[in-house]
Scaffold this motif. Structure first.
Motif, mmCIF file in Angstrom:
data_model
loop_
_atom_site.group_PDB
_atom_site.id
_atom_site.type_symbol
_atom_site.label_atom_id
_atom_site.label_comp_id
_atom_site.label_asym_id
_atom_site.label_seq_id
_atom_site.Cartn_x
_atom_site.Cartn_y
_atom_site.Cartn_z
ATOM 1 N N ASP A 9 39.871 27.567 48.905
ATOM 2 C CA ASP A 9 39.100 28.723 48.777
ATOM 3 C C ASP A 9 38.947 29.503 50.506
ATOM 4 N N THR A 73 48.676 32.587 42.202
ATOM 5 C CA THR A 73 47.785 34.136 42.249
ATOM 6 C C THR A 73 47.626 34.452 43.894
ATOM 7 N N GLY A 161 41.165 33.363 35.443
ATOM 8 C CA GLY A 161 40.279 33.751 35.401
ATOM 9 C C GLY A 161 38.994 34.782 35.934
ATOM 10 N N LYS A 162 38.407 35.624 35.160
ATOM 11 C CA LYS A 162 37.394 36.813 35.937
ATOM 12 C C LYS A 162 36.286 36.707 34.693
ATOM 13 N N ASN A 163 35.008 36.245 34.966
ATOM 14 C CA ASN A 163 33.840 35.653 34.620
ATOM 15 C C ASN A 163 33.761 37.503 33.572
ATOM 16 N N ASP A 164 33.667 36.502 32.914
ATOM 17 C CA ASP A 164 33.495 37.419 31.556
ATOM 18 C C ASP A 164 31.460 37.257 30.676
ATOM 19 N N VAL A 168 35.698 32.641 30.088
ATOM 20 C CA VAL A 168 36.354 33.326 31.213
ATOM 21 C C VAL A 168 38.075 34.883 30.841
ATOM 22 N N ARG A 169 37.875 35.617 31.052
ATOM 23 C CA ARG A 169 38.223 36.667 31.034
ATOM 24 C C ARG A 169 40.413 36.272 31.666
ATOM 25 N N ILE A 170 41.172 36.197 31.326
ATOM 26 C CA ILE A 170 42.277 35.963 31.858
ATOM 27 C C ILE A 170 43.426 37.627 31.804
ATOM 28 N N GLU A 171 42.544 38.700 32.662
ATOM 29 C CA GLU A 171 43.555 39.858 32.809
ATOM 30 C C GLU A 171 45.331 39.680 32.590
ATOM 31 N N GLN A 172 45.903 38.885 33.259
ATOM 32 C CA GLN A 172 47.133 38.638 33.390
ATOM 33 C C GLN A 172 48.002 38.480 32.242
ATOM 34 N N HIS A 210 43.902 41.027 26.487
ATOM 35 C CA HIS A 210 43.385 39.564 26.989
ATOM 36 C C HIS A 210 43.443 38.263 26.797
#
Length: 254
Positions: A9, A73, A161-164, A168-172, A210
């Motif tokens: 990162d 990404t 993913g983003k924290n949900d 984890v939520r994949i908005e793509q 999503h």
């Protein structure tokens, strides 16, 4: 599953800052959704850095079938084979949404990293990418379609993913066709497995369509598939002979 480290990162952040400072040797390009960044067979001695958006990298078989190698990404580098003199593309890179890229000649990129003492970071990044590809190859050879789909969803959750609150939520938005390309099976089977995952509470669809991945539960489920608690009972169950076969046509392996 290979986990990304803080060092990787940090390297991505350093590359982003480096391109910001050295804007005169790289070019900012915008690629609309579904357009190609480059195409298999094209001579392209460039390296690309994703500032915004997602890019998918595909291989095409002799029959024209696609194998989706990776979804990349923001912060990722691709086209890296040109760093080693392979300027004729053997893959195809496609924008999954409108993307903003930094494009830099491979030779200039290497000189820049040498000057900034960042070659070690590049090596670590490329090793991580190779490890991910080895995971993909191993799953194609050893896991059935359902397991491969589960591992693919975990990989996408880690990458995109983003924290949900639920995990984890994949908005793509990833289509069933794209999942089928990654898993090496058919679109109908992807639908069957996703339905099963939803019924078991491993995956959900949000109101925005999503994917919400319950990582812990999905990992536990895949572990049970790989190492059933009662092997004697498992051996009595009829097995579908689809562990390897669906993957090979997609990859163009005879």
């Amino acid at each position: 599953m290979i986990e990304h480290t803080g060092q990787l990162d940090q390297f991505k952040l350093q590359i982003k800052e480096l391109f910001r400072k050295e804007s005169f040797i790289c070019r900012t390009i915008k690629v609309p959704k579904h357009d190609h960044v480059y195409t298999c067979g094209e001579n392209d001695p460039m390296v690309y850095f994703i500032e915004r958006g997602q890019v998918k990298v595909l291989l095409l078989s002799a029959e024209g079938k696609e194998c989706l190698l990776a979804i990349l990404t923001a912060g990722d580098i691709f086209g890296e084979l040109s760093l080693f003199g392979q300027c004729v593309r053997v893959d195809t890179a496609v924008a999954m949404q409108d993307v903003v890229l930094k494009q830099i000649p491979s030779r200039s990129f290497m000189n820049l990293l040498k000057r900034e003492s960042m070659l070690e970071g590049l090596v670590q990044y490329l090793v991580a990418r190779v490890a991910e590809q080895q995971e993909v190859i191993t799953s194609l050879l050893t896991a059935n379609s359902e397991q491969r789909l589960g591992m693919t969803l975990l990989h996408l959750a880690r990458r995109l993913g983003k924290n949900d609150p639920r995990s984890v939520r994949i908005e793509q938005k990833i289509s069933h066709e794209e999942l089928a390309e990654m898993v090496g099976t058919t679109r109908p089977r992807i639908g069957i497995f996703l339905k099963r995952f939803r019924e078991l509470g491993l995956v959900e669809l949000s109101r925005e369509r999503h994917f919400v991945i319950r990582e812990g539960k999905l990992k536990e489920y895949l572990a049970k598939l790989a190492f059933p608690e009662d092997e004697s009972l498992e051996m009595q169950k009829p097995r579908q002979q689809e562990t390897v076969e669906p993957a090979f046509p997609t990859l163009g392996i005879s």
